[in-house]
Design an enzyme around this catalytic site. Structure first.
Site: not given
Length: 391
Positions: A176, A302, A316, A299, A181, A178-179, A113, A88, A328
């Protein structure tokens, strides 16, 4: 006349029907001049998009390396108990460094983030050294930037380049690093998600998805693991959405699913039950008559998968009290909308990225195609009302 032309087309950058109207009916020299100018405005983010693709792919390379040999010591917990890894931090440092190198004479604003505050605690020197080593190795292996070895301080400064608050004025990158994690730690799906806001509007987005197969994952994506993996999705306003391999294959334009019958639609939802109310999604699916079981993936992968038609619906619906962050959804939302889809909150309102780090919205995010949205919105509204009355 030039001033009048500019004033007329300023909002067109984000409103496609007006763009089509202006470009398709140039009857006078003035209108023809405006049309040419409109086209140049729509394509004016080419340089930024190229830089974003380059930065995201660079970060993906670091993340792939870390995921292959992930150590327990590489994973820490933040104050909200969510995990954060050396990848990250390394990903954010690389993207921040690369974008500042690409645009050295422009004001730099990055809403991201992570920050380095957890790295200033006692006992973190080894972690900092590892992050710096990973960043330098990735830059050296790429060779795009002629730069001397970065110090720990250089890397920490790059990480903290992401402290901007964003907003409705000027340009802001949104990242982000790493969306997903938790998916990354499990060895599963994750994305490097990078977008650009201009005057509060998302004008481009890039999703680097290192573990997503290039072939469709319709159905159970676990069965697609033998296919070539590593996708890069990218979109800019008015120009469509494209996908290519992270290895650099020719881009292919993608479109969302054209399915009209909700019974034939398939759902994407969050892998983690803590991230979305699976029971509410199940109720909505029953109302629609959806037969296929939900495909649960971590993450903004999608968004990418939906943009190329692997599924037709993404819901979501977070638990009460959760506030959505712009990083996000910024990149994923434009990747879907430029592929012909719709992204709204659960009340049908467009997502507003101009309010800072958080989305000011009615609970829940709905993603689908144009034809399914009315019936999906009805099922969502009814299900939310039923849930509220049962409490």
């Amino acid at each position: 006349m030039t001033v009048a032309c500019v004033r007329t087309i300023t909002p067109v950058l984000h409103i496609k029907p007006q763009l089509i109207s202006l470009v398709s009916k140039p009857k006078t020299k003035t209108q023809q001049s405006c049309s040419v100018f409109v086209s140049s405005v729509v394509m004016s983010y080419d340089k930024e998009l190229a830089a974003a693709k380059k930065a995201a792919a660079l970060a993906a390379r670091l993340c792939q390396k870390v995921q292959k040999t992930l150590l327990q010591s590489d994973v820490q917990s933040k104050n909200d108990r969510s995990p954060v890894t050396v990848a990250d931090y390394g990903s954010q440092a690389l993207v921040s460094f690369a974008l500042q190198r690409e645009f050295p004479y422009e004001p730099f604003s990055l809403v991201a983030e992570e920050d380095s505050k957890h790295l200033h605690k006692d006992g973190t020197q080894e972690t900092i050294d590892r992050i710096t080593r990973l960043v330098n190795e990735t830059l050296a292996s790429d060779g795009s930037y002629n730069v001397s070895t970065l110090s720990n301080e250089d890397v920490l400064r790059a990480i903290d380049g992401g402290k901007s608050e964003g907003g409705s004025q000027g340009r802001h990158w949104v990242l982000d690093p790493i969306d997903g994690t938790k998916g990354f730690v499990r060895g599963d799906q994750y994305a490097i998600a990078l977008a650009l806001l201009d005057e509060g509007k998302v004008v481009l987005g890039v999703l680097a998805c290192p573990n997503l197969p290039l072939a469709s994952i319709a159905g159970d994506y676990k069965h697609s693991s033998e296919n070539e993996v590593g996708c890069l999705f990218f979109a800019q306003v008015g120009a469509g959405t494209y996908m290519q391999s992270l290895n650099g294959s020719s881009p292919v334009k993608v479109q969302v699913s054209a399915v009209e019958n909700p019974e034939e639609a398939s759902f994407f939802e969050s892998y983690e039950a803590a991230h979305s109310m699976h029971d509410l999604s199940s109720t909505i699916a029953k109302k629609l008559g959806v037969k296929a079981p939900p495909v649960r993936i971590d993450s903004q992968v999608k968004y990418g998968a939906l943009s190329r038609g692997d599924g037709a619906i993404y819901l979501r619906l977070p638990h009460k009290g959760y506030r959505e962050k712009i990083w996000d959804h910024a990149a994923g939302s434009i990747v879907v909308t430029e592929a012909g889809g719709i992204v709204t909150d659960a009340a049908g309102n467009p997502l507003d990225f101009s309010k800072g780090k958080y989305l000011d919205m009615y609970v829940g995010i709905i993603v689908t195609n144009q034809k399914l949205m009315p019936v999906l919105m009805k099922a969502v509204r009814e299900s939310l009302e039923e849930k509220a009355s049962s409490l």
